[in-house]
Scaffold this motif. Sequence first.
Motif, PDB file in Angstrom:
ATOM      1  N   GLY A   1      -1.040   6.999   8.775  1.00  0.00           N
ATOM      2  CA  GLY A   1      -0.831   6.316  10.046  1.00  0.00           C
ATOM      3  C   GLY A   1       0.488   6.645  10.718  1.00  0.00           C
ATOM      4  O   GLY A   1       1.118   7.672  10.467  1.00  0.00           O
ATOM      5  N   MET A   2       0.927   5.718  11.565  1.00  0.00           N
ATOM      6  CA  MET A   2       2.108   5.928  12.400  1.00  0.00           C
ATOM      7  C   MET A   2       3.389   5.665  11.620  1.00  0.00           C
ATOM      8  O   MET A   2       3.404   4.946  10.621  1.00  0.00           O
ATOM      9  N   ASN A   3       4.500   6.234  12.116  1.00  0.00           N
ATOM     10  CA  ASN A   3       5.806   5.866  11.586  1.00  0.00           C
ATOM     11  C   ASN A   3       6.039   4.371  11.781  1.00  0.00           C
ATOM     12  O   ASN A   3       5.573   3.775  12.755  1.00  0.00           O
ATOM     13  N   ASN A   4       6.740   3.782  10.846  1.00  0.00           N
ATOM     14  CA  ASN A   4       7.040   2.349  10.823  1.00  0.00           C
ATOM     15  C   ASN A   4       5.802   1.494  10.556  1.00  0.00           C
ATOM     16  O   ASN A   4       5.807   0.291  10.817  1.00  0.00           O
ATOM     17  N   GLY A   5       4.757   2.135  10.032  1.00  0.00           N
ATOM     18  CA  GLY A   5       3.577   1.429   9.562  1.00  0.00           C
ATOM     19  C   GLY A   5       3.434   1.629   8.061  1.00  0.00           C
ATOM     20  O   GLY A   5       4.263   2.264   7.411  1.00  0.00           O
ATOM     21  N   TRP A   6       2.369   1.086   7.502  1.00  0.00           N
ATOM     22  CA  TRP A   6       2.177   1.134   6.048  1.00  0.00           C
ATOM     23  C   TRP A   6       1.777   2.533   5.602  1.00  0.00           C
ATOM     24  O   TRP A   6       0.911   3.170   6.203  1.00  0.00           O
ATOM     25  N   LEU A   7       2.412   2.981   4.530  1.00  0.00           N
ATOM     26  CA  LEU A   7       2.170   4.310   3.986  1.00  0.00           C
ATOM     27  C   LEU A   7       1.439   4.266   2.654  1.00  0.00           C
ATOM     28  O   LEU A   7       0.517   5.052   2.407  1.00  0.00           O
ATOM     29  N   TRP A   8       1.795   3.315   1.775  1.00  0.00           N
ATOM     30  CA  TRP A   8       1.343   3.381   0.381  1.00  0.00           C
ATOM     31  C   TRP A   8       1.569   2.023  -0.253  1.00  0.00           C
ATOM     32  O   TRP A   8       2.307   1.175   0.299  1.00  0.00           O
ATOM     33  N   ASN A   9       0.957   1.805  -1.401  1.00  0.00           N
ATOM     34  CA  ASN A   9       1.211   0.621  -2.215  1.00  0.00           C
ATOM     35  C   ASN A   9       1.277   1.063  -3.668  1.00  0.00           C
ATOM     36  O   ASN A   9       0.510   1.929  -4.101  1.00  0.00           O
TER      37      ASN A   9
END
Length: 288
Positions: free
Chosen positions: A167-175
Amino acid sequence: MNINHMYKAFCFSILVMLGWGCGSSITYPAISETDAENYHPGQFVWHDLATSNPTGAMKFYGDVFGWEFETLGSGDDLYHVVKNQGKPIGGIFQLAEKYGDKSEWLGSISVLDLNAAVTYNEVRGGKTIFQISEFNGRGKTALVQDPQGAIVALLRSSTGDPEIGPGMNNGWLWNELWTTDLDSSLDFYKGLVQYNAEKVEQAKAPYYIFSRDDKKLSGVIKNPIREGRSAWMPYIKVENVDEVVAKAEAAGAYIMMKPDKGIRNGKVAVLIDPLGAQLTVQEWPIEN
């Protein structure tokens, strides 16, 4: 400040302090923007911040990540929708005052059969913190603690799940699951959402990737912090990790792990926000 001391404070059990049930008058943001009702079991599809100070949290995350907020409800029944570039990506809700200054990010995992998932967790020794409830606009969800102590929401969305991707920068990347019992956690989540677990051979410490249908969905490591409980760690994708760390520190965050060239090429950092919630920020993709 001692990292272990900070982490022990963060790891105070939140079993009794979560204000999970919000008013029925609120219509929550849909998990997916489409009407296709496609589901990706095992995917993290939403994040909520449970905090003693929503106003302070919104200021911190707005200053550091540029997030905007829309408040739903009225009076003591408020839910603050987190928006990144206008898109809802999470929420913030108030903890009862009697529980003091505590905060934690709570991720929601998509499941196909919510009743079966809750029962499986209980049979394996986990706890149901809040029973299955319907949230208007979102779907049905339950909050559980897994047998190793990590707290997570299980969700059956009424609109399907979003597409998988960074997704976008400053959004969720991973858990990433930081667990006190690596083998038990691997076995448990394989049964909960039929994850496949693949070991990353080049990792310096044992690291596993959870996947399903050939899609990488989350990671698992042995908790690197002494005396810390098991917990899910959310990652936020950023354009420049050094700039974000500087902003976060100026806004009152504690930097548990600063960018280090020896760790993911210096593109990752671990923070505790001013209210006690843990998160990781990382550039993606990581370039050599």
